[in-house]
Design a protein around this motif. Structure first.
Motif, mmCIF file in Angstrom:
data_model
loop_
_atom_site.group_PDB
_atom_site.id
_atom_site.type_symbol
_atom_site.label_atom_id
_atom_site.label_comp_id
_atom_site.label_asym_id
_atom_site.label_seq_id
_atom_site.Cartn_x
_atom_site.Cartn_y
_atom_site.Cartn_z
ATOM 1 N N GLY A 282 -58.097 98.540 -33.451
ATOM 2 C CA GLY A 282 -57.637 98.704 -31.856
ATOM 3 C C GLY A 282 -58.932 98.569 -30.775
ATOM 4 N N ALA A 354 -48.356 96.002 -29.600
ATOM 5 C CA ALA A 354 -49.540 95.482 -29.108
ATOM 6 C C ALA A 354 -49.805 94.059 -29.503
ATOM 7 N N ASN A 398 -51.811 100.603 -27.960
ATOM 8 C CA ASN A 398 -53.120 100.301 -28.444
ATOM 9 C C ASN A 398 -54.031 101.669 -28.372
ATOM 10 N N SER A 542 -55.356 93.197 -33.733
ATOM 11 C CA SER A 542 -54.249 94.066 -33.722
ATOM 12 C C SER A 542 -53.421 94.188 -34.791
#
Length: 587
Positions: A282, A354, A398, A542
């Motif tokens: 992240g 995300a 995130n 991600s």
């Protein structure tokens, strides 16, 4: 005060503080022409571009450097205590900025130094707000709360552009006045209502780590700032000994910082957190997105102010305000997608929201790449909206995944580290994308500009000399809402020798956009391809955060056990957490 009531108070206050801090990072961009007129200083004159750069970048640089230290201090002394102090410092600095008693160089130095102080207060707000919310909200609502807070931070960056344009029309001091009443109310409210409900951990201040990190990051970002300025016969300063030396020394200090942090008992920068996959993936994605987003913001402003708006008859003086207005679809996308994505990610996990958001961002960059320089606004607005939605889809989940993945006593440090990646990415993007655009313009702008000037009676030697001036000066002229051609030709005195017809043609709103359209599109191609690549890499990072796993800890707020979070700590991290002796809430 009941926990249910307190969590909403914490969300309201921290969202106000975050919005105010991030709005001020961009509010001076659009208001810059009015500010420099107010202090009677020409920022485009020889030797004054440094003032211009540091007015914008000084705030970002300090924010990038200070947030980790201030977040770690929040873990030690109390997150609310540091947050409240930040509100107070920010408000007092805003008042001092609006009362600048000087003009000229002294006036510019006053503003730059007070912006640094203001940035310290803003860093206290942003470094601790996410940790306060993580403490206050139960897991099943944490994504929503952090989503609202994060979207306020992103929206503030773009709303600042609009607010700066509107307030600068009234008075340049109003750009800073606006923070004073909001800051006073927010400070009193935070001191009265917020309380430390998270785990605190007694520790010594890591002076060695703080010093090496602050100097290392500061030197790197300062060198990048000077790298976009011309050096001798080069359009940029990347070959300057000062820039090269600053980059080398900055990297050396950061290497020393990593060595120190790996050996000290109570480090400022929790390197062990990077063993948590959700935190590491992240954070990397957030850094890459911040670089791309910062480049998007500045390139779109120059595109609108230097080319698109003037070609439609908007006076150069009016383009800063209208650029902020025409960028509103980007902000609308943030505001719509962020809270919704945060809420849904609480139920279904952060990974796909995300990652899907970043795919939209990459697609929007490629869509912008396909547009002609003289685009039709509906298509442009639609791509801005898609980009805003994509960034909103990414940012809220995130942030929630990062903050929920770390042990409770490290939330201040984690929040500071997250903010550092985001703020450093924004500052880094200015150096990267300005350099890419400058390099692109330096390749093709001189010949196009020289030909255009000579076609309207400018002598060949003057046209050639002016056309080979560093492109960054031309970009900044458009950035500040000045007529770039008038800015280039006025010092030569050639405008006084030309016919009225030629002068009118050269200084019209159409001449510069027509001349720069081809070279500028070449630069945009390089910029948007780079930004799309960064977004694609961020999407892969991600995706690598992994599937949902066990819960780290519910934190404060409701205290219940909610749905599983993204990657929890490794067994090593859990053991480390159990061995610490935390101090309970006190404030």
């Amino acid at each position: 005060m009941a926990a249910v009531e307190y969590k909403w108070i914490a969300l309201s206050n921290t969202t106000l503080g975050t919005l105010m801090a991030t709005l001020d990072a961009s509010i001076v961009i659009i208001a810059m022409p009015a500010i420099f007129r107010g202090i009677h200083l020409d920022p485009l004159a020889a030797g004054n571009i440094t003032y211009l750069l540091w007015m914008v970048l000084g705030y970002l640089l300090v924010s990038a450097v200070m947030v980790v230290s201030l977040g770690r201090l929040g873990d030690i002394f109390g997150r609310v205590r540091m947050y409240n102090l930040g509100f107070l410092i920010f408000s007092l600095a805003s008042l001092a900025l609006s009362l600048d008693p000087f003009t000229g160089h002294a006036g510019a130095l006053w503003l730059i130094l007070l912006r640094v102080v203001q940035a310290i207060g803003g860093s206290m707000l942003t470094a601790n707000s996410a940790a306060i919310l993580t403490d206050a909200f139960p897991i099943e609502q944490r994504g929503m709360a952090l989503g609202v807070n994060q979207i306020a931070a992103l929206a503030g960056q773009f709303l600042g552009l609009l607010a700066g344009g509107l307030l600068a029309v009234v008075d340049w001091r109003a750009v800073f006045w606006v923070n004073v009443p909001i800051g006073i109310v927010g400070t009193l409210w935070s001191y009265r209502s917020l309380r430390d409900s998270g785990v605190r951990h007694r520790a010594r201040i890591d002076w060695a780590g703080n010093v090496t990190f602050t100097l290392g990051v500061g030197l790197l970002l300062a060198a990048i700032t000077h790298g976009i300025q011309p050096y001798r016969d080069h359009p940029t300063g990347w070959t300057s000994p000062i820039v090269v030396g600053g980059l080398a020394l900055g990297v050396g200090l950061l290497i020393a910082f990593v060595v120190i942090e790996s050996r000290i008992a109570e480090p400022m920068f929790r390197l062990g957190l990077f063993r948590i996959r959700a935190f590491a993936a992240g954070s990397l994605a957030a850094l890459l997105v911040a670089v791309g987003r910062g480049g998007l913001q500045f390139m779109l402003i120059i595109w609108l102010q230097g080319v698109w708006l003037p070609s439609r008859g908007y006076a150069f003086d009016d383009t800063p305000l209208w650029a902020g207005i025409f960028l509103l679809p980007l902000t609308a996308g943030f505001l719509v997608a962020g809270p919704v994505s945060g809420y849904l990610s609480d139920r279904y996990g952060a990974r796909w929201f995300a990652t899907g958001g970043l795919v939209l961002v990459a697609g929007a960059f490629l869509g912008l790449l396909a547009l002609p320089v003289d685009f039709a606004y509906p298509e442009f607005a639609a791509l801005l909206l898609v980009s805003g939605i994509g960034q909103g889809l990414f940012s809220a989940p995130n942030t929630s995944a990062i903050m929920s993945s770390v042990p409770p006593e490290d939330r201040g440090a984690a929040s500071g580290m997250r903010s550092t990646f985001q703020n450093s990415g924004t500052a880094l993007s200015i150096g990267v994308f300005f350099s890419l655009m400058t390099a692109g313009l330096a390749h093709s702008l001189p010949s196009a500009l020289s030909s255009g000037l000579q076609a309207h009676g400018v002598p060949a030697d003057t046209a050639t000399s002016v056309a080979h001036l560093p492109p960054v000066s031309t970009l900044f002229a458009a950035f500040l809402g000045s007529n770039p051609v008038h800015h280039l030709l006025a010092p030569t005195g050639v405008l006084n020798t030309l016919s009225a017809h030629d002068v009118a043609a050269l200084t019209s709103t159409s001449f510069f956009p027509d001349v720069i359209a081809g070279p500028f599109h070449h630069g945009l191609t390089v910029v948007f391809v780079t930004a799309a690549a960064l977004a694609a890499i961020a999407a892969l990072a991600s995706l690598a955060r992994g599937p949902r796993r066990g819960v780290v800890g519910s934190g404060g707020g409701g205290g219940g056990v909610g749905p599983p979070e993204e990657d929890g700590p490794t067994p090593v991290d859990a053991a480390t957490t159990q061995s610490r002796q935390p101090v309970g809430p006190s404030d």
